[in-house]
Design an enzyme around this catalytic site. Structure first.
Site, short mmCIF file in Angstrom:
data_model
loop_
_atom_site.label_atom_id
_atom_site.label_comp_id
_atom_site.label_asym_id
_atom_site.label_seq_id
_atom_site.Cartn_x
_atom_site.Cartn_y
_atom_site.Cartn_z
N ARG A 112 28.83 17.62 50.67
CA ARG A 112 27.97 17.36 49.50
C ARG A 112 26.79 18.33 49.49
O ARG A 112 25.76 18.09 50.11
CB ARG A 112 27.49 15.92 49.55
CG ARG A 112 26.57 15.52 48.43
CD ARG A 112 27.27 15.28 47.13
NE ARG A 112 28.22 14.20 47.18
CZ ARG A 112 29.14 13.99 46.22
NH1 ARG A 112 29.21 14.79 45.18
NH2 ARG A 112 29.99 12.98 46.33
N ARG A 171 38.38 22.85 48.63
CA ARG A 171 37.04 22.56 49.17
C ARG A 171 37.09 21.74 50.47
O ARG A 171 36.06 21.60 51.13
CB ARG A 171 36.15 21.88 48.12
CG ARG A 171 36.64 20.54 47.63
CD ARG A 171 35.70 19.96 46.57
NE ARG A 171 36.13 18.62 46.16
CZ ARG A 171 35.36 17.73 45.59
NH1 ARG A 171 34.10 17.99 45.33
NH2 ARG A 171 35.83 16.53 45.25
N HIS A 209 30.66 24.96 42.25
CA HIS A 209 29.95 23.70 41.93
C HIS A 209 28.55 23.71 42.57
O HIS A 209 28.23 22.92 43.45
CB HIS A 209 30.80 22.55 42.48
CG HIS A 209 30.50 21.19 41.94
ND1 HIS A 209 29.27 20.58 42.07
CD2 HIS A 209 31.29 20.33 41.27
CE1 HIS A 209 29.34 19.38 41.52
NE2 HIS A 209 30.54 19.20 41.02
N ASP A 213 25.91 14.82 32.82
CA ASP A 213 27.20 15.34 33.27
C ASP A 213 27.84 16.04 32.06
O ASP A 213 28.56 15.42 31.29
CB ASP A 213 28.08 14.19 33.80
CG ASP A 213 29.29 14.70 34.56
OD1 ASP A 213 29.52 15.93 34.56
OD2 ASP A 213 30.01 13.87 35.16
N GLU A 251 26.81 24.68 37.34
CA GLU A 251 28.09 25.18 37.86
C GLU A 251 28.71 26.21 36.93
O GLU A 251 28.67 26.07 35.72
CB GLU A 251 29.06 24.00 37.99
CG GLU A 251 28.48 22.83 38.77
CD GLU A 251 29.25 21.53 38.54
OE1 GLU A 251 30.47 21.58 38.32
OE2 GLU A 251 28.62 20.47 38.59
#
Ligand code: TA6
Length: 282
Positions: free
Chosen positions: A62, A85, A155, A200, A257
């Site tokens: 994270r 990832r 990201h 978002d 991102e």
């Protein structure tokens, strides 16, 4: 003399530390091919990395810059944000000059990836550190015999002192899909995006740079190849639901991102695709 690229252990993971000009530094983890730290010449850390991040590959780390491939979010049937990832990458090249340090990492398909995504590919991430500038370039190569389609993102988790004090410029007049609001499509009418709730959003077809004004920690961002810019902050409640973010994590981060988040890219056998995100401390 210290080498400009060092092999290190970072939270127990094999990683590379780049030493750039003017005491700049960056750390890239081989797990996920993930940039985890970027120190500018003023000694300040510009990327957010959660104190509760998990470094064992069971979930994505994270923070920093996770590479999402071959799927952005839930834009398909694969695990969220794809699978590279949480997989090991290998270092493929490194170079240094007076004014830069550069590393490339790569990952290719194997039995485990082909079991969930039946395509032959290679992804290469190149990180180039210069004075108060970092470039991340993702190259996707179709090494198989049939076309495939992919989406994805860099990201990027930017570190901020207090997200409520931040504004993001450069998105005015663009349509965005509001993933925090039933995916309605809205035209941005503000010149300065402020973060005062969960955000978002997938901003579409962005060609201009963005400017993050965060007190005296301003940053310019420019993407090439990636059509979309995703802006994400989980705010208080969604943050509380994420085990790998501390209770105040939402306040310290803003994801901006570089993404292919709306329409997957098709890549013919043997073809390559490139996308880049550039961050400049201003
Ligand atoms: O890119 C934004 C987003 O897709 C958000 O919807 C949010 O869930 C975030 O990514 C983080 O996803 P993750 O799987 O890393 O928890």
């Amino acid at each position: 003399m210290k080498p400009c690229i060092e092999k290190i252990e970072f939270h127990g993971l094999p990683a590379l530390r780049l030493h750039g000009p003017n005491k700049t530094q960056a750390v890239v983890s081989l797990l996920g091919g993930q940039l985890l730290s970027w120190l500018t010449s003023d000694g300040r850390e510009r990327l957010y990395l959660s104190e509760q991040a998990v470094f064992d590959g069971s979930v994505a780390i994270r923070g920093g810059v996770p590479v999402c491939f071959p799927q952005f979010a839930a834009l398909g049937d694969l695990p969220k944000h794809g699978f590279v990832r949480t997989r090991p990458w290998t270092a493929s090249s490194e170079r240094c000059g007076d004014d830069y340090a550069l590393v490339s990492l790569e990952i290719s398909d194997d039995d485990a990836t082909r079991a969930i995504w039946p395509h032959a590919f290679r992804c290469e991430l190149t990180v180039m550190l210069e004075a108060d500038r970092i470039d991340l370039e993702l190259c996707v190569l179709n090494t198989g015999e049939a076309e495939f389609a992919f989406s994805g993102a860099l990201h990027t988790y930017l570190r901020v002192v207090q997200v409520e004090d931040v504004t993001l410029e450069g998105l005015y007049g663009h349509d965005y899909r509001d993933a925090a609001n039933d995916n309605v499509v809205i035209r941005e009418t503000g010149t300065h995006l402020a973060v005062d709730r969960e955000i978002d959003r997938v901003y579409r077809n962005i060609k201009r740079p963005q400017l993050l004004q965060a007190g005296n920690l301003s940053l310019a961002l420019q993407n090439q190849g990636f059509p979309d810019v995703v802006v994400w902050n989980p705010w208080v409640d969604k943050c509380a639901a994420l085990a790998d973010l501390p209770a105040d994590g939402w306040r310290r981060m803003l994801c901006v991102e570089a993404a292919i988040a709306e329409r997957p890219v098709s890549l013919a056998a043997g073809d390559e695709w490139y996308g880049r995100q550039t961050l400049v401390a201003v």
